[in-house]
Design a protein around this motif. Structure first.
Motif, short mmCIF file in Angstrom:
data_model
loop_
_atom_site.label_atom_id
_atom_site.label_comp_id
_atom_site.label_asym_id
_atom_site.label_seq_id
_atom_site.Cartn_x
_atom_site.Cartn_y
_atom_site.Cartn_z
N UNK A 180 9.60 -1.45 14.18
CA UNK A 180 8.37 -2.23 14.28
C UNK A 180 7.23 -1.46 13.64
N UNK A 181 6.56 -2.09 12.70
CA UNK A 181 5.45 -1.45 12.01
C UNK A 181 4.17 -1.57 12.83
N UNK A 182 3.46 -0.46 12.96
CA UNK A 182 2.17 -0.49 13.66
C UNK A 182 1.12 -1.01 12.69
N UNK A 183 0.37 -2.06 13.05
CA UNK A 183 -0.63 -2.60 12.14
C UNK A 183 -1.65 -1.53 11.72
N UNK A 184 -2.02 -1.58 10.45
CA UNK A 184 -3.00 -0.63 9.94
C UNK A 184 -4.38 -1.01 10.46
N UNK A 185 -5.04 -0.05 11.10
CA UNK A 185 -6.35 -0.32 11.69
C UNK A 185 -7.44 -0.19 10.63
N UNK A 186 -8.27 -1.20 10.54
CA UNK A 186 -9.36 -1.18 9.56
C UNK A 186 -10.55 -0.39 10.10
N UNK A 195 -16.04 4.21 -1.70
CA UNK A 195 -15.26 4.33 -0.48
C UNK A 195 -14.02 3.46 -0.63
N UNK A 196 -12.86 4.09 -0.70
CA UNK A 196 -11.63 3.38 -1.00
C UNK A 196 -10.69 3.23 0.19
N UNK A 197 -11.21 3.37 1.40
CA UNK A 197 -10.38 3.19 2.58
C UNK A 197 -10.14 1.72 2.89
N UNK A 198 -9.58 1.47 4.05
CA UNK A 198 -9.29 0.12 4.50
C UNK A 198 -10.37 -0.30 5.48
#
Length: 209
Positions: free
Chosen positions: A40-46, A205-208
């Motif tokens: 199960x993939x943990x959702x990427x937190x923005x 800024x290239x983050x999510x």
């Protein structure tokens, strides 16, 4: 479920109908097995866009209304804040015209913009239901009026005049020759998804976010 509801216009619930109980049981079992196996993939937190970043977006002209792309990105950015539209699909499903989720109303000499959320994956699940979100903005308040309503009015003025209904967000013209800035075709969901990334990327800024 999305295909049945929006493409085929069928009032069938894969999450509730007794017909699909066996399918749901199998899916639940597979999901539990997958979780035990660590698949199960943990959702990427923005990351949140800070107030400082937002001020920079305005001061550096990344947000504004000077050209078709800039105005469109600003509308998407502001509607995300004012109406709580976080997912690109929510923006994609916004309509223009009589069936729009946005309605302008007048009462006691004041203007109100009313946003009513449509049924989405956030409203219905296998475990719960909730009422659609309803948001009312008083447009005569100086703060709200200066924050976003003038941008919506300008966007509407630059839409194709004969396009009275259909998708709210339209593809923009690179070099408009007159007051029409947008094409008679919807803005693609991938373009909507890129708005935040593109805006923050121009700040370096290239983050999510």
């Amino acid at each position: 479920q999305h295909y049945l509801q929006y493409q085929l216009k069928r009032n069938i619930s894969l999450f509730k109908a007794d017909t699909f109980k066996d399918a749901r049981d199998v899916l639940d079992a597979e999901m539990r097995l997958s979780a035990r196996e660590g698949n199960v993939r943990i959702p990427k937190r923005a990351q949140q866009i800070s107030i400082k970043d937002e001020k920079e977006l305005w001061s550096k002209g990344i947000l504004g209304s000077g050209n078709p792309k800039q105005l469109q990105q600003t509308i998407i950015f502001l509607m995300g804040i004012q109406c709580g539209l976080r997912a690109a699909t929510e923006h994609k499903e916004l309509l223009f015209g009589e069936k729009s989720q946005l309605k302008l109303n007048h009462k006691d000499g004041q203007e109100f913009l009313i946003y009513t959320e449509t049924v989405s994956k956030n409203l219905v699940s296998s475990n719960q239901e909730r009422n659609p979100k309803l948001l009312v903005s008083c447009l005569t308040q100086k703060k709200l009026k200066s924050a976003w309503f003038p941008f919506i009015k300008k966007y509407i003025r630059h839409r194709p005049p004969a396009l009275f209904k259909g998708p709210f967000h339209l593809s923009y013209l690179q070099s408009p020759k007159d007051s029409v800035w947008y094409k008679n075709q919807p803005l693609g969901i991938h373009q909507i998804e890129k708005v935040t990334k593109d805006s923050m990327g121009r700040l370096g800024k290239n983050g999510f976010y």
